[in-house]
Structure formats: C-alpha cells, structure tokens
Design a protein around this motif. Structure first.
Motif, PDB file in Angstrom:
ATOM      1  N   ALA A   1      45.665  60.098  -4.695  1.00 57.17           N
ATOM      2  CA  ALA A   1      46.010  59.204  -3.182  1.00 57.17           C
ATOM      3  C   ALA A   1      47.796  58.916  -3.713  1.00 57.17           C
ATOM      4  O   ALA A   1      48.075  58.508  -2.582  1.00 57.17           O
ATOM      5  CB  ALA A   1      45.355  58.278  -4.015  1.00 57.17           C
ATOM      6  N   SER A   2      48.563  59.203  -4.905  1.00 53.64           N
ATOM      7  CA  SER A   2      49.589  58.423  -4.933  1.00 53.64           C
ATOM      8  C   SER A   2      50.270  59.631  -4.132  1.00 53.64           C
ATOM      9  O   SER A   2      51.718  59.244  -3.543  1.00 53.64           O
ATOM     10  CB  SER A   2      50.303  58.767  -6.540  1.00 53.64           C
ATOM     11  N   LEU A   3      50.003  60.509  -3.598  1.00 52.34           N
ATOM     12  CA  LEU A   3      50.512  61.684  -3.007  1.00 52.34           C
ATOM     13  C   LEU A   3      50.691  61.447  -1.562  1.00 52.34           C
ATOM     14  O   LEU A   3      50.800  62.207  -0.183  1.00 52.34           O
ATOM     15  CB  LEU A   3      50.541  62.820  -3.575  1.00 52.34           C
ATOM     16  N   ASP A   4      49.620  60.509  -1.029  1.00 51.46           N
ATOM     17  CA  ASP A   4      49.477  60.451   0.175  1.00 51.46           C
ATOM     18  C   ASP A   4      50.065  60.466   1.079  1.00 51.46           C
ATOM     19  O   ASP A   4      50.433  60.958   2.371  1.00 51.46           O
ATOM     20  CB  ASP A   4      47.750  59.469   0.180  1.00 51.46           C
ATOM     21  N   GLU A   5      51.527  58.829   0.767  1.00 56.78           N
ATOM     22  CA  GLU A   5      52.142  58.294   1.403  1.00 56.78           C
ATOM     23  C   GLU A   5      53.863  59.845   1.638  1.00 56.78           C
ATOM     24  O   GLU A   5      54.290  59.724   1.882  1.00 56.78           O
ATOM     25  CB  GLU A   5      52.820  57.786   1.485  1.00 56.78           C
ATOM     26  N   GLN A   6      53.815  60.546   0.972  1.00 53.18           N
ATOM     27  CA  GLN A   6      54.752  61.053   0.733  1.00 53.18           C
ATOM     28  C   GLN A   6      54.305  62.987   1.439  1.00 53.18           C
ATOM     29  O   GLN A   6      54.894  63.591   1.304  1.00 53.18           O
ATOM     30  CB  GLN A   6      55.265  61.699  -1.332  1.00 53.18           C
ATOM     31  N   LEU A   7      53.032  63.045   1.367  1.00 49.25           N
ATOM     32  CA  LEU A   7      52.826  64.544   1.391  1.00 49.25           C
ATOM     33  C   LEU A   7      51.805  64.015   2.863  1.00 49.25           C
ATOM     34  O   LEU A   7      52.125  65.018   4.080  1.00 49.25           O
ATOM     35  CB  LEU A   7      52.041  65.520   0.753  1.00 49.25           C
ATOM     36  N   PHE A   8      51.039  63.373   3.272  1.00 44.03           N
ATOM     37  CA  PHE A   8      50.337  63.407   4.517  1.00 44.03           C
ATOM     38  C   PHE A   8      50.213  62.354   5.770  1.00 44.03           C
ATOM     39  O   PHE A   8      49.614  61.993   6.386  1.00 44.03           O
ATOM     40  CB  PHE A   8      48.791  62.872   3.835  1.00 44.03           C
ATOM     41  N   GLY A   9      51.431  61.525   5.326  1.00 43.64           N
ATOM     42  CA  GLY A   9      51.881  61.165   6.515  1.00 43.64           C
ATOM     43  C   GLY A   9      51.432  59.723   6.838  1.00 43.64           C
ATOM     44  O   GLY A   9      51.028  58.711   7.230  1.00 43.64           O
ATOM     45  N   ILE A  10      51.241  58.906   5.170  1.00 40.13           N
ATOM     46  CA  ILE A  10      50.225  57.936   5.134  1.00 40.13           C
ATOM     47  C   ILE A  10      48.783  57.520   6.053  1.00 40.13           C
ATOM     48  O   ILE A  10      48.928  56.841   6.705  1.00 40.13           O
ATOM     49  CB  ILE A  10      51.194  56.554   5.567  1.00 40.13           C
TER      50      ILE A  10
ATOM     51  N   PHE B   1      38.571  53.145  -0.279  1.00 41.45           N
ATOM     52  CA  PHE B   1      38.221  54.901   0.256  1.00 41.45           C
ATOM     53  C   PHE B   1      38.353  55.174  -1.678  1.00 41.45           C
ATOM     54  O   PHE B   1      37.554  56.505  -1.379  1.00 41.45           O
ATOM     55  CB  PHE B   1      39.138  55.876   1.202  1.00 41.45           C
ATOM     56  N   THR B   2      38.993  55.754  -2.272  1.00 44.37           N
ATOM     57  CA  THR B   2      39.166  56.521  -3.389  1.00 44.37           C
ATOM     58  C   THR B   2      38.250  55.894  -4.345  1.00 44.37           C
ATOM     59  O   THR B   2      37.619  56.659  -5.471  1.00 44.37           O
ATOM     60  CB  THR B   2      40.906  55.418  -3.882  1.00 44.37           C
ATOM     61  N   SER B   3      37.987  54.281  -4.160  1.00 48.15           N
ATOM     62  CA  SER B   3      36.684  53.929  -4.957  1.00 48.15           C
ATOM     63  C   SER B   3      35.188  55.066  -4.768  1.00 48.15           C
ATOM     64  O   SER B   3      34.498  54.547  -5.815  1.00 48.15           O
ATOM     65  CB  SER B   3      35.937  52.852  -4.370  1.00 48.15           C
ATOM     66  N   LEU B   4      34.961  55.478  -3.614  1.00 49.79           N
ATOM     67  CA  LEU B   4      33.858  56.057  -3.422  1.00 49.79           C
ATOM     68  C   LEU B   4      33.797  56.962  -4.447  1.00 49.79           C
ATOM     69  O   LEU B   4      33.236  57.824  -4.751  1.00 49.79           O
ATOM     70  CB  LEU B   4      34.224  56.191  -2.195  1.00 49.79           C
ATOM     71  N   PHE B   5      34.931  58.051  -4.291  1.00 49.72           N
ATOM     72  CA  PHE B   5      35.525  58.842  -5.283  1.00 49.72           C
ATOM     73  C   PHE B   5      35.219  58.525  -6.430  1.00 49.72           C
ATOM     74  O   PHE B   5      34.645  59.171  -7.619  1.00 49.72           O
ATOM     75  CB  PHE B   5      36.413  60.066  -5.048  1.00 49.72           C
ATOM     76  N   VAL B   6      35.210  57.292  -6.756  1.00 51.54           N
ATOM     77  CA  VAL B   6      35.491  57.310  -8.825  1.00 51.54           C
ATOM     78  C   VAL B   6      33.656  57.227  -8.967  1.00 51.54           C
ATOM     79  O   VAL B   6      33.967  57.068  -9.776  1.00 51.54           O
ATOM     80  CB  VAL B   6      35.979  55.747  -9.093  1.00 51.54           C
ATOM     81  N   GLY B   7      33.591  56.003  -7.751  1.00 54.75           N
ATOM     82  CA  GLY B   7      32.123  56.192  -7.959  1.00 54.75           C
ATOM     83  C   GLY B   7      30.893  57.374  -8.410  1.00 54.75           C
ATOM     84  O   GLY B   7      30.444  58.058  -9.023  1.00 54.75           O
TER      85      GLY B   7
ATOM     86  N   VAL C   1      49.487  50.276  -4.945  1.00 47.87           N
ATOM     87  CA  VAL C   1      48.164  50.270  -4.476  1.00 47.87           C
ATOM     88  C   VAL C   1      47.227  51.249  -4.552  1.00 47.87           C
ATOM     89  O   VAL C   1      45.950  51.348  -4.786  1.00 47.87           O
ATOM     90  CB  VAL C   1      47.841  49.816  -2.917  1.00 47.87           C
ATOM     91  N   TYR C   2      47.809  53.004  -5.150  1.00 46.56           N
ATOM     92  CA  TYR C   2      46.698  53.917  -4.664  1.00 46.56           C
ATOM     93  C   TYR C   2      46.226  54.530  -6.534  1.00 46.56           C
ATOM     94  O   TYR C   2      45.317  54.391  -6.534  1.00 46.56           O
ATOM     95  CB  TYR C   2      48.495  54.642  -4.669  1.00 46.56           C
ATOM     96  N   ALA C   3      47.235  54.180  -6.945  1.00 43.48           N
ATOM     97  CA  ALA C   3      46.834  54.551  -8.687  1.00 43.48           C
ATOM     98  C   ALA C   3      46.889  53.642  -9.273  1.00 43.48           C
ATOM     99  O   ALA C   3      45.071  53.793 -10.064  1.00 43.48           O
ATOM    100  CB  ALA C   3      47.925  55.332  -9.518  1.00 43.48           C
ATOM    101  N   SER C   4      46.866  52.757  -9.228  1.00 44.35           N
ATOM    102  CA  SER C   4      46.478  51.602  -9.819  1.00 44.35           C
ATOM    103  C   SER C   4      45.204  50.869  -9.008  1.00 44.35           C
ATOM    104  O   SER C   4      44.525  50.376 -10.312  1.00 44.35           O
ATOM    105  CB  SER C   4      47.388  50.216  -9.819  1.00 44.35           C
ATOM    106  N   GLY C   5      45.217  51.028  -8.473  1.00 44.24           N
ATOM    107  CA  GLY C   5      43.457  50.664  -6.767  1.00 44.24           C
ATOM    108  C   GLY C   5      42.304  51.773  -8.490  1.00 44.24           C
ATOM    109  O   GLY C   5      41.219  51.401  -8.737  1.00 44.24           O
ATOM    110  N   VAL C   6      42.933  52.911  -8.365  1.00 43.84           N
ATOM    111  CA  VAL C   6      41.934  54.170  -9.197  1.00 43.84           C
ATOM    112  C   VAL C   6      41.681  53.640 -10.171  1.00 43.84           C
ATOM    113  O   VAL C   6      40.399  53.362 -11.173  1.00 43.84           O
ATOM    114  CB  VAL C   6      41.985  55.166  -9.017  1.00 43.84           C
TER     115      VAL C   6
END
Length: 256
Positions: free
Chosen positions: A15-24, A32-38, A72-77
């Motif tokens: 999630a932290s690499l999203d805007e760095q590698l995948f173009g936001i 979205f990440t809450s699904l994987f956490v669940g 919001v990425y790692a903190s949300g996870v």
C-alpha cells in the motif's frame, strides 16, 4: 499470530508503494486494504466496516500540488488491523491511525528530501552515461524502499509489541526534531507550489490559480465550494465559445 502480523506488514508495504510504483491507483486506500486485512485475520465484515470508516475520515487526504496530507496507506492498515484484533471497533482504529499517519507523512517528507536527493544525483549520473536501466533501477528502489520498508516495520512492531509502545516511542521524539522535519516539509510544499506555478505559467491560466488562492486564504471557502464555483465558471466559458472553439472576445481580438 506472528505470521499474520508479517502478512499485514506486507499489505502495508504494498500500500505504501502504490503512489511510488503504480501511479496512485488508490488500491492502497483503507477501503481496499481493509479487505486483505480481514482475509488475513479471518474477520472480513469487521475489517471492511472499519476500513470504510477510515476511508471516510481520510477521504480528502490526497496530495495535490503543494498540499501534503497525512499518510493514509500504512496507517490505515495498522488502524484496521488493531481494531479487528482487539475488537474495539472504529474508535480505536482512528485513535491509532491519526498519530501514525502524521508521523509517516513527516517520514515521507524526509525521504523526499534526503534519499530523494541522493536518488536524483544517481539517476542524473546514470543518464549521463546513457545507462537507462540503472536510472530506472534507482528510480524504482531508493525512495520507494526508503518509504515502504520503515512503514511495514512500524506496522509489524505496532502489532507485535502493542500500540502503547509505538505511541510512546512517537511521543518521545524530541520536539526540535519534529520542528525541523516540519520546516523541511514546509520548504517542500513551497517547492511544489513553485513547480505548479511554473507548469501553469500561462497568462490565461495564472489568474485562475491566484483566484483560487484568494478564495481559500482570504474568504475561507472550502474545496467543495471552490470546485462548484470553478464548474460554473467553466460552463460559462464553454457557452461563450465561438464556432471555432475560441471565446467570443478572443475571436474578436483575432479578427481585429
């Protein structure tokens, strides 16, 4: 549980690499990440509900121009995982996500200033030697890993050792260090604003930029009201266009 913590840390890393590698792509958002956490913790409904609450809180946290919102990425996870594990719900997720998001955004500003400057020099040297592969490697590794790995470690340590320990560690950071990092983030915001003005260095576009700045700073208008006003202005300009796509005023000037 350690394996679950490692998997959650991996989700935070991606999630932290999203805007760095995948173009936001917005795939790192809490909704979205809450699904994987669940899935990892075996409680999808609770995780998704917490993720939706965090998403509503961080909905406006989008980096635009010189605006530097909380991370919001790692903190949300982390907030979602902690709320599901403890069963304390959204309140605990918000209480943990807010301080962690502010700290991680300060860390991101540091990475943009220090590892980012180092990466820029290495990329320039590689391009000077016509080594595009090495330039791409520096671009895709130095800053993303400097941001992603500490974020994932923070999430893992928070889950493994407990949230109180992490909050205590964040509180123990000397104030002068935080002040220095805040000053650096302010300088980066000024640089971003200057780049934005340079991009819009057009006599026809710059007035709109300064009008928006005046509306926010001196009239106290929020983003939604400014967006609605801008939409009305855009519609008026569209209606005033001539057959050739130019406004009536510009068409008259060209004929003259």
């Amino acid at each position: 549980m350690v394996v679950q913590y490692l998997l959650i840390a991996l989700v935070a890393l991606v999630a932290s690499l999203d805007e760095q590698l995948f173009g936001i792509t917005m795939l790192g958002r809490p909704l979205f990440t809450s699904l994987f956490v669940g899935i990892i913790l075996g409680d999808i409904p609770s995780a998704v509900m917490v993720g939706a609450a965090l998403e509503s809180m961080f909905m406006g946290s989008v980096m635009v121009g010189a605006a530097v919102p909380p991370e919001v990425y790692a903190s949300g996870v982390l907030g979602c995982a902690f709320a599901v594990i403890t069963g304390t719900g959204t309140a605990a997720a918000v209480a943990l996500a807010l301080p962690v998001s502010v700290f991680l955004q300060v860390w991101r500003n540091f990475c943009y200033a220090v590892p980012g400057a180092y990466a820029s020099r290495k990329i320039d040297a590689a391009l000077a030697n016509r080594d595009l592969a090495k330039a791409n490697l520096y671009h895709l590794t130095i800053v993303p890993l400097a941001i992603g790995i500490p974020s994932a470690l923070l999430v893992f340590c928070s889950l493994y050792f407990g949230a109180d320990l992490i909050n205590g560690a964040l509180s123990s950071i000397p104030q002068f260090v935080m002040n220095g990092l805040n000053v650096a983030s302010g300088v980066l915001a000024c640089v971003g604003f200057a780049l934005l003005i340079r991009t819009m260095s057009n006599n026809k576009l710059l007035p709109y930029l300064f009008i928006g700045f005046i509306l926010v700073m001196y009239l106290g208008m929020d983003v939604i009201s400014i967006a609605a006003l801008a939409a009305c202005v855009a519609v008026l300009l569209m209606f005033n266009q001539g057959p050739s796509g130019q406004s009536d005023t510009l068409a008259e000037e060209d004929d003259f």
